[in-house]
Design an enzyme around this catalytic site. Structure first.
Site, PDB file in Angstrom:
ATOM      1  N   ASP A 221       6.155   6.649  -4.318  1.00 14.06           N
ATOM      2  CA  ASP A 221       6.615   6.001  -3.084  1.00 14.06           C
ATOM      3  C   ASP A 221       6.795   4.515  -3.386  1.00 14.06           C
ATOM      4  O   ASP A 221       6.341   4.027  -4.424  1.00 14.06           O
ATOM      5  CB  ASP A 221       5.593   6.222  -1.961  1.00 14.06           C
ATOM      6  CG  ASP A 221       6.261   6.265  -0.597  1.00 14.06           C
ATOM      7  OD1 ASP A 221       7.405   5.799  -0.479  1.00 14.06           O
ATOM      8  OD2 ASP A 221       5.638   6.759   0.358  1.00 14.06           O
TER       9      ASP A 221
ATOM     10  N   ARG B  55      11.151  -2.336   5.898  1.00 13.97           N
ATOM     11  CA  ARG B  55      11.331  -1.013   6.499  1.00 13.97           C
ATOM     12  C   ARG B  55      12.110  -1.083   7.808  1.00 13.97           C
ATOM     13  O   ARG B  55      12.570  -0.058   8.306  1.00 13.97           O
ATOM     14  CB  ARG B  55       9.957  -0.343   6.712  1.00 13.97           C
ATOM     15  CG  ARG B  55       9.343   0.123   5.400  1.00 13.97           C
ATOM     16  CD  ARG B  55       7.934   0.641   5.574  1.00 13.97           C
ATOM     17  NE  ARG B  55       6.980  -0.457   5.754  1.00 13.97           N
ATOM     18  CZ  ARG B  55       5.659  -0.308   5.882  1.00 13.97           C
ATOM     19  NH1 ARG B  55       5.149   0.902   5.852  1.00 13.97           N
ATOM     20  NH2 ARG B  55       4.869  -1.346   6.005  1.00 13.97           N
TER      21      ARG B  55
ATOM     22  N   GLY C 184      -4.561 -22.155  14.912  1.00 11.75           N
ATOM     23  CA  GLY C 184      -3.988 -21.071  14.104  1.00 11.75           C
ATOM     24  C   GLY C 184      -2.613 -21.387  13.534  1.00 11.75           C
ATOM     25  O   GLY C 184      -2.094 -20.636  12.708  1.00 11.75           O
ATOM     26  N   GLU C 185      -1.998 -22.493  13.952  1.00 12.40           N
ATOM     27  CA  GLU C 185      -0.689 -22.839  13.379  1.00 12.40           C
ATOM     28  C   GLU C 185      -0.844 -23.175  11.899  1.00 12.40           C
ATOM     29  O   GLU C 185      -1.882 -23.672  11.467  1.00 12.40           O
ATOM     30  CB  GLU C 185      -0.091 -24.037  14.130  1.00 12.40           C
ATOM     31  CG  GLU C 185       0.349 -23.675  15.538  1.00 12.40           C
ATOM     32  CD  GLU C 185       0.832 -24.895  16.322  1.00 12.40           C
ATOM     33  OE1 GLU C 185       0.817 -26.013  15.771  1.00 12.40           O
ATOM     34  OE2 GLU C 185       1.197 -24.710  17.497  1.00 12.40           O
TER      35      GLU C 185
ATOM     36  N   LYS D 115       9.873  14.413   5.204  1.00  6.76           N
ATOM     37  CA  LYS D 115       8.891  13.691   6.022  1.00  6.76           C
ATOM     38  C   LYS D 115       9.519  13.256   7.337  1.00  6.76           C
ATOM     39  O   LYS D 115      10.665  12.815   7.376  1.00  6.76           O
ATOM     40  CB  LYS D 115       8.411  12.443   5.270  1.00  6.76           C
ATOM     41  CG  LYS D 115       7.438  11.591   6.066  1.00  6.76           C
ATOM     42  CD  LYS D 115       6.957  10.401   5.256  1.00  6.76           C
ATOM     43  CE  LYS D 115       7.837   9.188   5.478  1.00  6.76           C
ATOM     44  NZ  LYS D 115       7.295   7.978   4.847  1.00  6.76           N
TER      45      LYS D 115
ATOM     46  N   THR E 109      -0.881   2.917   5.198  1.00  7.17           N
ATOM     47  CA  THR E 109      -2.052   3.618   5.756  1.00  7.17           C
ATOM     48  C   THR E 109      -2.486   4.773   4.869  1.00  7.17           C
ATOM     49  O   THR E 109      -3.531   5.370   5.093  1.00  7.17           O
ATOM     50  CB  THR E 109      -1.731   4.199   7.145  1.00  7.17           C
ATOM     51  OG1 THR E 109      -0.746   5.242   6.984  1.00  7.17           O
ATOM     52  CG2 THR E 109      -1.198   3.145   8.096  1.00  7.17           C
ATOM     53  N   GLY E 110      -1.650   5.139   3.923  1.00  5.79           N
ATOM     54  CA  GLY E 110      -1.951   6.286   3.050  1.00  5.79           C
ATOM     55  C   GLY E 110      -1.518   7.617   3.649  1.00  5.79           C
ATOM     56  O   GLY E 110      -1.632   8.662   3.007  1.00  5.79           O
ATOM     57  N   GLY E 111      -0.987   7.570   4.876  1.00  2.00           N
ATOM     58  CA  GLY E 111      -0.624   8.805   5.573  1.00  2.00           C
ATOM     59  C   GLY E 111       0.467   9.603   4.852  1.00  2.00           C
ATOM     60  O   GLY E 111       0.379  10.830   4.740  1.00  2.00           O
TER      61      GLY E 111
HETATM   62  C1  R5P Z   1       8.405   4.686   4.369  1.00  2.00           C
HETATM   63  O1  R5P Z   1       9.560   5.014   4.565  1.00  2.00           O
HETATM   64  C2  R5P Z   1       7.904   4.164   3.065  1.00  2.00           C
HETATM   65  O2  R5P Z   1       8.766   4.505   2.016  1.00  2.00           O
HETATM   66  C3  R5P Z   1       6.491   4.635   2.786  1.00  2.00           C
HETATM   67  O3  R5P Z   1       6.501   6.040   2.653  1.00  2.00           O
HETATM   68  C4  R5P Z   1       5.563   4.258   3.899  1.00  2.00           C
HETATM   69  O4  R5P Z   1       5.735   2.923   4.239  1.00  2.00           O
HETATM   70  C5  R5P Z   1       4.125   4.501   3.502  1.00  2.00           C
HETATM   71  O5  R5P Z   1       3.325   4.168   4.603  1.00  2.00           O
HETATM   72  P1  R5P Z   1       1.981   4.941   4.890  1.00  2.00           P
HETATM   73  O6  R5P Z   1       1.115   4.776   3.666  1.00  2.00           O
HETATM   74  O7  R5P Z   1       1.424   4.261   6.103  1.00  2.00           O
HETATM   75  O8  R5P Z   1       2.324   6.365   5.172  1.00  2.00           O
END
Ligand code: R5P
Length: 319
Positions: free
Chosen positions: A219, A97, A39-40, A193, A224-226
């Site tokens: 954004d 991040r 895997g290296e 948020k 993950t879209g969360g």
């Molecule tokens: C977080 O501070 C970023 O600006 C995005 O809102 C975040 O990374 C989005 O991640 P996810 O789609 O998992 O919510």
């Protein structure tokens, strides 16, 4: 390849590397990017780099650590083969991040990665829409931070319903959302948020009147879209028209993200190609290429003294 400079790329986004090279009238240099059985990362440059200006193209997209080590190994190979100067082109800076500690016992990984990248001899960086502007300050070397917001706004311009509101999912993204709002001449709203964990967020109250209005949620990253799904849900609870348009620079699209956005009533999504496109693109996904933006910056770097930076292209952070 034009004499004097060369572009090499890791495996993260060969299509974007080729598009950037083509904009410069060049080709991506031949190199082997492989794995040893354990895997290296295995790298071999197949073209001379001695005394040449080298651009190493690699977004730090998933698998983030593999792509990071590929970049480090490419840089080390170039340095040991006497390249004149190394510029890392990071259309997506992973670990961005990790720009602060949330408690006493956490690392600041954005700073840690910046340090590691400089250790292998990378002398300057070109990147697109860093998570926060201050990450630039984690590097001692010059950083040219470009922004894809104007290109995304051009793509969005004719696709937005009348009366729409630009929505930032949280205060941390408000500065970027303000750029969209200004560019699209629309009002701006900021949600609140709270991150519960790496994969879970909660979006609270909507301050402002969105009743019956369409919303553009913006954004920097869709992972993950969360965040987008939670924002859409909060806006829908406040009476917004449940048909959302989303714009983000970096589409990581981790498993389940697309479905999450669909369930949340997101009809159209605009992202760039900083991260390689998944094969299973769906209708309603619009991908804007950053190749002209990045190639323009590289062309200007080739033209002018690097220590004075790129003239006129970087993001103008308003504070
Ligand atoms: C977080 O501070 C970023 O600006 C995005 O809102 C975040 O990374 C989005 O991640 P996810 O789609 O998992 O919510």
């Amino acid at each position: 390849m034009r004499p004097g400079f060369a572009i090499f790329a890791g495996a993260a986004n060969p299509a974007l590397a080729a598009a950037i090279a083509a904009e410069l009238g060049a080709e991506v240099g031949a190199c082997l990017v492989d794995r040893f059985p354990d895997g290296e990362v295995a790298i071999r440059l197949l073209e001379p780099v001695r005394n040449r200006e080298i651009f190493l193209m690699q977004p730090m997209s998933p698998p983030v650590n593999d792509h990071l080590v590929e970049l480090l190994a490419l840089a080390d190979a170039c340095r040991r083969a006497a390249a004149a100067r190394l510029t890392a082109v990071l259309p997506y800076f992973g670990y961005g991040r990790g720009d602060k500690r949330h408690g006493g016992q956490e690392p600041i990984t954005a700073r840690m990665v910046a340090d590691i990248l400089e250790t292998v001899g990378i002398a300057r960086f070109v990147t697109v829409d860093l998570h926060t502007p201050q990450v630039e300050g984690f590097f001692r070397a010059p950083v040219e931070t470009l922004t894809a917001v104007p290109a995304l706004c051009r793509a969005l311009h004719d696709r937005l319903p009348p009366g729409f509101v630009v929505v930032s999912p949280d205060a941390g993204r408000a500065w970027m959302a303000a750029e969209y709002a200004e560019c699209l001449s629309a009002p701006l709203m900021v949600l609140h948020k709270r991150r519960e964990s790496g994969a879970e967020t909660r979006v609270g109250g909507v301050g402002g009147d969105v009743a019956g209005r369409p919303c553009l949620i913006v954004d920097d990253i869709i992972s993950t879209g969360g965040t987008v799904a939670e924002s859409a849900a909060a806006l829908a609870r406040a009476g917004a028209r449940p048909e959302f348009v989303v714009a983000a620079t970096h589409g990581l699209w981790l498993d389940g993200a697309r479905e999450k956005l669909e369930r949340a009533g997101v009809s159209e999504v605009f992202v760039t190609d900083t991260v390689a496109r998944a094969a299973n693109d769906r209708p309603g996904l619009h991908v804007v290429s950053v190749a002209p933006l990045v190639a323009g910056a590289l062309a200007r770097l080739l033209e002018c003294d690097s220590t004075r930076g790129v003239q006129g292209s970087p993001r103008g952070y308003g504070g």
